[in-house]
Design a protein around this motif. Sequence first.
Motif, PDB file in Angstrom:
ATOM      1  N   HIS A 114     -54.016  52.971  81.973  1.00 11.78           N
ATOM      2  CA  HIS A 114     -53.852  51.943  81.212  1.00 11.78           C
ATOM      3  C   HIS A 114     -55.255  51.546  80.989  1.00 11.78           C
ATOM      4  N   ARG A 115     -55.852  50.665  81.965  1.00 12.58           N
ATOM      5  CA  ARG A 115     -56.978  50.063  82.126  1.00 12.58           C
ATOM      6  C   ARG A 115     -57.859  50.662  83.173  1.00 12.58           C
ATOM      7  N   GLY A 116     -57.388  51.578  84.025  1.00 14.44           N
ATOM      8  CA  GLY A 116     -58.052  52.251  84.950  1.00 14.44           C
ATOM      9  C   GLY A 116     -57.922  51.619  86.644  1.00 14.44           C
ATOM     10  N   GLY A 117     -56.872  50.861  86.395  1.00 18.46           N
ATOM     11  CA  GLY A 117     -56.555  50.455  87.822  1.00 18.46           C
ATOM     12  C   GLY A 117     -56.366  51.388  89.064  1.00 18.46           C
ATOM     13  N   TYR A 170     -51.937  46.213  88.305  1.00 17.33           N
ATOM     14  CA  TYR A 170     -52.746  45.415  87.178  1.00 17.33           C
ATOM     15  C   TYR A 170     -51.470  44.958  86.392  1.00 17.33           C
ATOM     16  N   HIS A 171     -50.927  45.935  85.859  1.00 17.93           N
ATOM     17  CA  HIS A 171     -49.749  45.547  85.079  1.00 17.93           C
ATOM     18  C   HIS A 171     -48.373  46.466  85.122  1.00 17.93           C
ATOM     19  N   ASN A 172     -48.630  46.992  86.522  1.00 17.08           N
ATOM     20  CA  ASN A 172     -47.308  47.758  86.937  1.00 17.08           C
ATOM     21  C   ASN A 172     -46.768  48.789  86.368  1.00 17.08           C
ATOM     22  N   TRP A 173     -47.616  49.323  85.692  1.00 15.61           N
ATOM     23  CA  TRP A 173     -47.221  50.666  85.074  1.00 15.61           C
ATOM     24  C   TRP A 173     -46.837  51.741  86.373  1.00 15.61           C
ATOM     25  N   CYS A 212     -55.541  54.579  86.843  1.00 21.22           N
ATOM     26  CA  CYS A 212     -54.383  54.387  85.940  1.00 21.22           C
ATOM     27  C   CYS A 212     -54.646  54.311  84.371  1.00 21.22           C
ATOM     28  N   CYS A 268     -49.027  50.798  89.682  1.00 23.72           N
ATOM     29  CA  CYS A 268     -50.294  50.078  89.460  1.00 23.72           C
ATOM     30  C   CYS A 268     -50.211  48.443  89.607  1.00 23.72           C
TER      31      CYS A 268
HETATM   32  S1  FES Z   1     -54.361  48.966  84.594  1.00 21.52           S
HETATM   33 FE1  FES Z   1     -52.600  49.996  85.396  1.00 21.52          FE
HETATM   34  S2  FES Z   1     -50.958  48.984  84.460  1.00 21.52           S
HETATM   35 FE2  FES Z   1     -52.730  48.000  83.573  1.00 21.52          FE
END
Ligand code: FES
Length: 408
Positions: free
Chosen positions: A80-83, A100-103, A78, A98
């Motif tokens: 965003h943060r690498g999920g 983690y935060h659902n992107w 991801c 994702c």
């Molecule tokens: S790490 Fe993927 S949405 Fe935050």
Amino acid sequence: MSRPLVDSADRTISSRVFTDPAVHALEQSHVFSRCWLYVGHRSQFKAPGDFVQVLAGTVPMLLCLDDAGQFHAIANVCTHRGGRICQLEHGNAARFVCPYHNWTFNNRGDLIAVPRQHSPGFDKSRWNLMRAARVATYRDLIFCTFDPDACSLEDYLGEMKWYLDLVLSSSAAGTEVSAGVHRSIIHCNWKIPAEQFGSDNWHFQGVHGSMGRLGHRNEDPLHANSFHSWTANGHMLISVAPRREIPGANTAYLDGLAQQGNLSDAQLRLLRGSLVMTVFPNLSFVYFPGLCSIRVWQPIAADQTELWSWALYNRDAPEAVKEGIRTQVTRMFSPSGMLEQDDLEVWTRLETNLKSMPPSFRLCYEFGAGEAGTARPFPGATTNLQSDTPAFAFYKHWARLVGQDATP
Ligand code: FES
Ligand SMILES: [Fe+2]
């Protein structure tokens, strides 16, 4: 000036090529980010939306088939943060959320939804997943590259296509791979098995000597159809002719393939023997009549490789032939296979030994140095089976890519 890792002056290679984490990092940025990498087989995809998790070098990827029939290789990482956006090994999905935060991303890697988005001016198109620059197929094999300026896949494979066709196009129906994948960790550098599979017939009498004593060898290394070949871009293979034709369970099937006319007579003769080949950098095939396997040597760390392997057979082969090939691959080339166990033991000890040596330690690739190439009616440069020349050509190509070549 320190000596180059691969030295053409005396045909030696530094042991650091196989042990040094800095070299491993260098080849990720100079080899795996520039070459065409094998990532999948068409038969793994049945419907739009199908995906499989793959590795491209060290990068975890999703290989996806979209609604338009196009393959996309997108990082399973991801922005965003690498999920890890997808946890399943394979499946069918139009989008990935994702955890983690659902992107949310579509199966082409575009960021299509961000929940609770309150940042004015946030531009989703800037945060699509990293993706391969290009995806292309040869026969049923799917490759990707991160290099937008790479040559075409056809040009990359070059003369090696003639040999790949032996296992990929003896039937007009094409090929398929066995369901699932054998995965195992090998405690050695990825180049050790990649080299052996493309250029080391010599080890057979030592490492697999017990096979000979059991009467399981039928090879004529001095036959005209027993040779090494190597081609541009670091590809190489071993072809070994049988000592004598021994009718087996696969003989009638091979006779039938000869009638179909998809391969030349020269190619069909090679199919009666064994072929072991490596497509640079880390894709190998092993073929005996009644056995065929695709193997990818995934470069996990300088001293760790993950082997991914599948059985390979013609899509329209009788079920008995497919079952026979799956059984032989498992019997010989699975983690408990007769041949693979031998190799794993040697490769692991070799890595441990090399790590214990001072960085100045160098390995001998001198066999065949200065030999005059023997003309053979086969593509690529060829030589006899006891030569280090194909392996050294593999390392010279590798060294050119990492900027470590000392070719005079
Ligand atoms: S790490 Fe993927 S949405 Fe935050
Ligand atoms: Fe072996």
